[in-house]
Design an enzyme around this catalytic site. Structure first.
Site, mmCIF file in Angstrom:
data_model
loop_
_atom_site.group_PDB
_atom_site.id
_atom_site.type_symbol
_atom_site.label_atom_id
_atom_site.label_comp_id
_atom_site.label_asym_id
_atom_site.label_seq_id
_atom_site.Cartn_x
_atom_site.Cartn_y
_atom_site.Cartn_z
ATOM 1 N N VAL A 165 -58.100 5.258 -7.259
ATOM 2 C CA VAL A 165 -58.251 4.203 -8.256
ATOM 3 C C VAL A 165 -57.857 4.668 -9.659
ATOM 4 C CG1 VAL A 165 -59.777 2.353 -8.935
ATOM 5 C CG2 VAL A 165 -60.281 3.623 -6.891
ATOM 6 N N HIS A 205 -57.301 -27.654 -8.016
ATOM 7 C CA HIS A 205 -55.848 -27.464 -8.005
ATOM 8 C C HIS A 205 -55.295 -27.676 -9.407
ATOM 9 C CE1 HIS A 205 -51.738 -27.554 -6.603
ATOM 10 N NE2 HIS A 205 -51.544 -28.623 -7.366
#
Ligand code: FAD
Ligand code: NAI
Length: 466
Positions: free
Chosen positions: A182, A445
């Protein structure tokens, strides 16, 4: 001075534990040897995310603005100001913890804490003065430190850990990163965006060990496309720092084959972190530790010595701030007789590269190894309206569900906002939800999380936009 609870360490584990304990009525003190907020706020999560944010905008200003009709001259880097921006982010967060401590009447003792005996913590201040504090309970939250590599001495100037890599005064010409985990990918991304050539040497044959195989492969491809070079199945056996440039010796991980020398002006050692318990007096107290130096606890975070608990990076489990925080809350609640709890099957992990990489639950590899039958639903961001509008279509969502029950077992996302999107998956999994539950939940949406819904629909082979 006498308390109900003394917490040693004020990282995300310690400070959250102290606040929850104070909320529950415990007279609480925190002992901190450096600054409030621990690794996360001072040399970890917060500064790295500030630099990731700033460097991402720098890159976008150079590459994406013109495409959107935003005319700006080529961005110029003022690294000093960018580092100050990072420092302001740290300061703001540290002040926030200080404010919360005052609000909750938590007393802070600055100095090095040592458990002199159960119920007794000696604090040695920077000026050498010692104070003995007393408490019914002690929680150790002393976190972790950089894992060192034999023969490679970190000086935090040219051979750096994440701490030095967060404060480089100049953009390196060539940054050599040891470890494709990471830290290597996040800080490698920062300096690549700011102009460095970045080479990452990784011992294993792929990046981000432990993550879902498909996610690992696609992430590697995308990072390579951005210009990061990976040297996999390789190890750095030494760094010669006698000359003007550093000369790193790279050998095949298995030890057979030719060694090569790579020159770099900065080497970042990011091969993991180790629990930090130096000087706490645990050996003298007989606190049980495991073979990796972690404090051994039971399910209630109790150590082998009554009255002493431990949480966060210093015990087993992923070394993540939110895991430490949740353990902090759990142990505080248990101390007042409540039923604190952490669900280790649902701890999200996020790598804040661009695109981000986020994961919760089991990977396909985990399930194959455990012999669990599963179905997979996948949906690419190339088919998501919002991602298309933003022209950020790299990546996909993958939902893995139990073949018999449809219960969601794992969700893996590569995508520009994966770190935020994984929260929805974690909630569904915490409630034992099914892929069908996500599929039947109305998603706004146009949003990126519609890709999570579509991937859930794809589990039953009924995605609409694919
Ligand atoms: P720490 O945060 O390490 O805090 C321990 C504290 O204890 C320190 O302040 C220390 O000074 C103090 N202390 C130690 N010994 C004593 C003593 N004897 N007396 C007094 N005080 C003492 N995790 C994420 O979830 N998300 C991220 O984005 C993320 N980014 C990271 C980036 C980097 C570069 C690094 C290094 C880590 C990152 N992490 C991230 C990991 C995260 O920082 C740790 O998991 C988290 O800080 C652990 O919290 P903790 O409370 O256990 O310990
Ligand atoms: P890591 O464990 O993530 O990755 C270390 C990498 O180095 C692995 O890929 C490993 O195979 C490799 N490696 C080990 N020895 C090597 C060697 N001799 N030569 C070459 N490669 C070698 O550790 P990292 O990146 O140092 O991070 C430490 C911890 O900090 C992690 O556990 C992580 O949880 C936490 N962290 C979390 C972040 C986040 O949540 N976004 C960001 C940064 C750190």
């Amino acid at each position: 001075m006498s308390y109900d609870l003394i917490v040693i360490g004020s990282g995300p584990g310690g400070y959250v534990c102290a606040i929850r304990a104070a909320q529950l009525g415990l007279k609480t003190a925190v002992v901190e040897k450096t600054a409030l907020g621990g690794t996360c706020l001072n040399i970890g999560c917060i500064p790295s995310k500030a630099l990731l944010h700033a460097s991402e905008l720098f890159e976008e200003a150079g590459h994406s603005f013109a495409k959107m009709g935003i005319g700006v001259s080529a961005p110029k880097l003022d690294l000093k100001t960018m580092l100050q921006f990072k420092q302001d982010a740290i300061d703001g967060n540290v002040k926030g913890v200080d404010f919360l401590f005052k609000k909750n009447k938590i007393e802070t003792h600055y100095g090095f804490g040592r458990i002199a005996a159960p119920g007794k913590v000696e604090v040695k201040a920077a000026d050498g003065k010692t104070t003995m504090l007393e408490s019914k309970s002690i929680v150790i939250a002393t976190g972790s430190d950089v894992a060192r590599l034999r023969g490679i001495d970190i000086d935090e100037k040219r051979i750096v850990s994440s701490t030095g890599a967060l404060s480089l005064p100049e953009v390196p010409k060539h940054l050599l990163v040891i470890g494709a985990g990471v830290i290597g990918l996040e800080l490698g991304s920062v300096w690549r965006r700011l102009g460095a050539k970045v080479t990452v040497v990784e011992f294993l044959d792929g990046i981000l060990p432990g993550m879902d195989g498909e996610v690992r492969k696609q992430s590697q491809r995308l990072l390579e496309k951005q210009g990061i070079t990976f040297k996999l199945s390789s190890k750095v056996t030494g760094v010669d720092s006698s000359g003007k440039t550093l000369k790193a010796t790279i050998e095949p991980a298995k030890g057979e084959g030719k060694a090569e020398i790579i020159e770099a002006d900065i080497v970042l050692v990011s091969t993991g972190r180790v629990p930090y318990t130096d000087g706490l007096g645990l050996k003298e107290l007989g606190v049980k530790m495991d073979e990796r130096g972690r404090i051994v606890t039971d399910h209630y975070y109790a150590t082998s010595v009554p009255g002493i608990w431990a949480i966060g990076d210093v015990i087993t489990g992923p070394m993540l701030a939110h895991k430490a925080e949740d353990e902090g809350v759990a142990v505080a609640e248990m101390l007042v007789g409540q039923a604190g709890h952490v669900n280790y099957d649902v701890i999200p992990a996020v790598v804040y590269t661009m695109p981000e990489i986020a994961s919760v639950g089991k990977s396909e590899e985990d399930l194959k190894a455990a012999g669990v039958a599963y179905n997979v639903g996948k949906f690419p961001f190339t088919a998501n309206g919002r991602a298309k509008a933003n022209q950020q279509t790299d990546g996909f969502v993958k939902v893995i569900a139990d073949a018999k029950t449809d219960r969601v077992l794992g969700v893996h996302i590569v995508g520009s906002d994966a770190g935020n999107m994984i929260a929805e998956a974690a909630i569904v999994m915490e409630f034992g939800g099914a892929a069908e539950d996500i599929a039947r939940t109305c998603h706004a949406h146009p949003t990126l999380p519609e890709a999570v819904k579509e991937a859930a629909m794809a589990v039953a082979k009924r995605a609409i936009h694919m």
